[in-house]
Design a protein around this motif. Structure first.
Motif, PDB file in Angstrom:
ATOM      1  N   VAL A 199      43.422   0.466 -73.273  1.00  0.00           N
ATOM      2  CA  VAL A 199      42.452  -0.293 -74.063  1.00  0.00           C
ATOM      3  C   VAL A 199      41.309   0.664 -74.389  1.00  0.00           C
ATOM      4  N   ALA A 200      40.835   0.627 -75.647  1.00  0.00           N
ATOM      5  CA  ALA A 200      39.773   1.564 -76.027  1.00  0.00           C
ATOM      6  C   ALA A 200      38.724   0.882 -76.896  1.00  0.00           C
ATOM      7  N   SER A 201      37.559   1.515 -76.974  1.00  0.00           N
ATOM      8  CA  SER A 201      36.531   1.092 -77.930  1.00  0.00           C
ATOM      9  C   SER A 201      37.001   1.513 -79.325  1.00  0.00           C
ATOM     10  N   LEU A 202      36.372   0.964 -80.366  1.00  0.00           N
ATOM     11  CA  LEU A 202      36.794   1.340 -81.727  1.00  0.00           C
ATOM     12  C   LEU A 202      36.627   2.835 -81.962  1.00  0.00           C
ATOM     13  N   ASP A 203      35.653   3.451 -81.283  1.00  0.00           N
ATOM     14  CA  ASP A 203      35.482   4.902 -81.452  1.00  0.00           C
ATOM     15  C   ASP A 203      36.350   5.727 -80.479  1.00  0.00           C
ATOM     16  N   TYR A 215      47.971   0.724 -78.383  1.00  0.00           N
ATOM     17  CA  TYR A 215      46.543   1.021 -78.430  1.00  0.00           C
ATOM     18  C   TYR A 215      45.806  -0.284 -78.685  1.00  0.00           C
ATOM     19  N   SER A 216      45.100  -0.771 -77.691  1.00  0.00           N
ATOM     20  CA  SER A 216      44.365  -2.031 -77.847  1.00  0.00           C
ATOM     21  C   SER A 216      42.896  -1.722 -78.099  1.00  0.00           C
ATOM     22  N   ILE A 217      42.399  -2.109 -79.276  1.00  0.00           N
ATOM     23  CA  ILE A 217      41.022  -1.784 -79.660  1.00  0.00           C
ATOM     24  C   ILE A 217      40.113  -2.980 -79.412  1.00  0.00           C
ATOM     25  N   PRO A 269      38.012  10.252 -73.958  1.00  0.00           N
ATOM     26  CA  PRO A 269      38.862   9.863 -75.091  1.00  0.00           C
ATOM     27  C   PRO A 269      40.259   9.401 -74.668  1.00  0.00           C
ATOM     28  N   PHE A 270      40.850   8.543 -75.491  1.00  0.00           N
ATOM     29  CA  PHE A 270      42.207   8.030 -75.256  1.00  0.00           C
ATOM     30  C   PHE A 270      43.176   9.196 -75.091  1.00  0.00           C
ATOM     31  N   PHE A 271      43.027  10.205 -75.938  1.00  0.00           N
ATOM     32  CA  PHE A 271      43.901  11.384 -75.863  1.00  0.00           C
ATOM     33  C   PHE A 271      43.019  12.600 -75.603  1.00  0.00           C
ATOM     34  N   SER A 327      39.882 -13.025 -79.490  1.00  0.00           N
ATOM     35  CA  SER A 327      38.816 -12.324 -78.768  1.00  0.00           C
ATOM     36  C   SER A 327      38.258 -11.141 -79.567  1.00  0.00           C
ATOM     37  N   GLY A 328      38.883 -10.831 -80.723  1.00  0.00           N
ATOM     38  CA  GLY A 328      38.445  -9.691 -81.521  1.00  0.00           C
ATOM     39  C   GLY A 328      39.203  -8.418 -81.177  1.00  0.00           C
ATOM     40  N   MET A 329      40.103  -8.506 -80.191  1.00  0.00           N
ATOM     41  CA  MET A 329      40.905  -7.322 -79.860  1.00  0.00           C
ATOM     42  C   MET A 329      42.057  -7.158 -80.862  1.00  0.00           C
TER      43      MET A 329
END
Ligand SMILES: NC(=O)c1ccc[n+]([C@@H]2O[C@H](COP(=O)([O-])OP(=O)(O)OC[C@H]3O[C@@H](n4cnc5c(N)ncnc54)[C@H](OP(=O)(O)O)[C@@H]3O)[C@@H](O)[C@H]2O)c1
Length: 197
Positions: A13-17, A144-146, A156-158, A177-179
Motif C-alpha cells: 500500500v502506498a501514498s499517491l506519491d 499497488y494499492s494507492i 519508496p515502493f521500489f 474509502s478512496g483507495m
C-alpha cells in the motif's frame, strides 16, 4: 524452474506519491478519511476468502521488525498461519513456527525452493525487497494499492530500481474509502502471452 503454475506477486500500500512508509518507518498516514461514493465496498468475507488463496509470504527484515512491533502493540499478526519467509543476514527473534529466515541468493531461493512448493507466493515488502525481486526478474505481478494522500517523502515502493520494467495493466478497482487498487502483470514473464490481447 519447478512449479510452472506458481505465481510471485508483490503487494504493498502506498501514498499517491509512491511511499510505503515515512523515512523513520511510520505508517500513521495510512488512516486516510475519504469518501468515493461510486467505489466498491471492502467485503470482510471476500478478503478472508482471498487471503486463503495465498500460500506463503516473503518479506525483508525491516518489514518483519515492523510486523513484530505491530503485534507487540496488540494489532495482531497479519500473515495468519501461512509460512512466512524473512530475508535477513541478522539474528532476529523468531516468535512463531511459521517464520523462517533466509539469507543469500534470492533468485535461487524463489526458483529453487519456493516455486516448486507454493503456488501463490506473496512478497509483502518493503521497498528494498520489492525492487530486488523485480531487478532479478522474479515477479509475475505487482499489486499497488494507492491511498488518497501525499506525504512528500519516505521509503519508496521500489527502492533503487536500476532499469525500466514494462508492465501490463490487468485490473483496476476503486473503493469507497478512496483507495485505488492497481494490478499489473510484469511483461516478459511467461504469463504474458496468455494475458496479452
Ligand atoms: N505500505 C506497505 O504496504 C508496507 C509494506 C511493507 C513494509 N512497509 C514499510 O517499509 C519499511 C521497510 O522497508 P525497507 O525497504 O526499508 O526494508 P525491507 O525491504 O523490509 O527490508 C530490507 C532488509 O531485508 C534484508 N534483505 C534483503 N534482501 C536480502 C537477501 N537477499 N538476503 C538476506 N537479507 C536480505 C536486509 O536486512 P538485514 O540487514 O537484516 O540483512 C535488508 O536491509 C518499514 O517501515 C515497513 O513498515 C510498508
Amino acid at each position: 524452474m519447478g512449479n510452472t503454475d506458481s505465481r510471485v506477486t508483490i503487494h504493498m500500500v502506498a501514498s499517491l506519491d509512491g511511499f510505503i512508509a515515512r523515512k523513520d518507518g511510520r505508517v500513521d498516514w495510512m488512516e486516510t478519511n475519504d469518501d468515493f461514493p461510486a467505489g466498491e465496498t471492502m467485503d470482510p468475507e471476500f478478503i478472508k476468502a482471498f487471503l486463503k488463496t495465498i500460500d506463503c509470504y516473503v518479506m525483508g527484515s525491516r518489514t518483519y521488525e515492523t510486523a513484530l512491533n505491530f503485534e507487540a502493540k496488540g494489532f495482531g499478526w497479519s500473515y495468519g498461519n501461512k509460512p512466512t519467509f524473512v530475508l535477513t543476514s541478522r539474528e532476529l527473534p523468531r516468535k512463531r513456527d511459521t517464520v523462517e529466515f533466509y539469507s543469500g541468493d534470492l533468485a535461487q531461493f524463489v526458483n529453487g525452493r519456493l516455486r516448486p512448493t507454493f503456488r501463490t507466493i506473496w512478497f509483502v515488502g518493503g521497498g528494498m525487497v520489492s525492487a530486488e525481486c523485480l531487478r532479478l526478474g522474479l515477479a509475475d505481478e505487482v499489486r499497488y494499492s494507492i491511498l488518497p494522500i501525499l506525504i512528500g517523502d519516505g521509503i519508496p515502493f521500489f527502492e533503487k530500481l536500476d532499469r525500466d520494467i514494462a508492465l501490463h495493466l490487468a485490473e483496476v478497482k476503486a473503493y469507497k474509502s478512496g483507495m485505488v487498487e492497481l494490478r499489473y502483470e510484469v511483461r516478459g514473464r511467461r504469463d504474458e502471452s496468455r494475458n496479452a490481447s
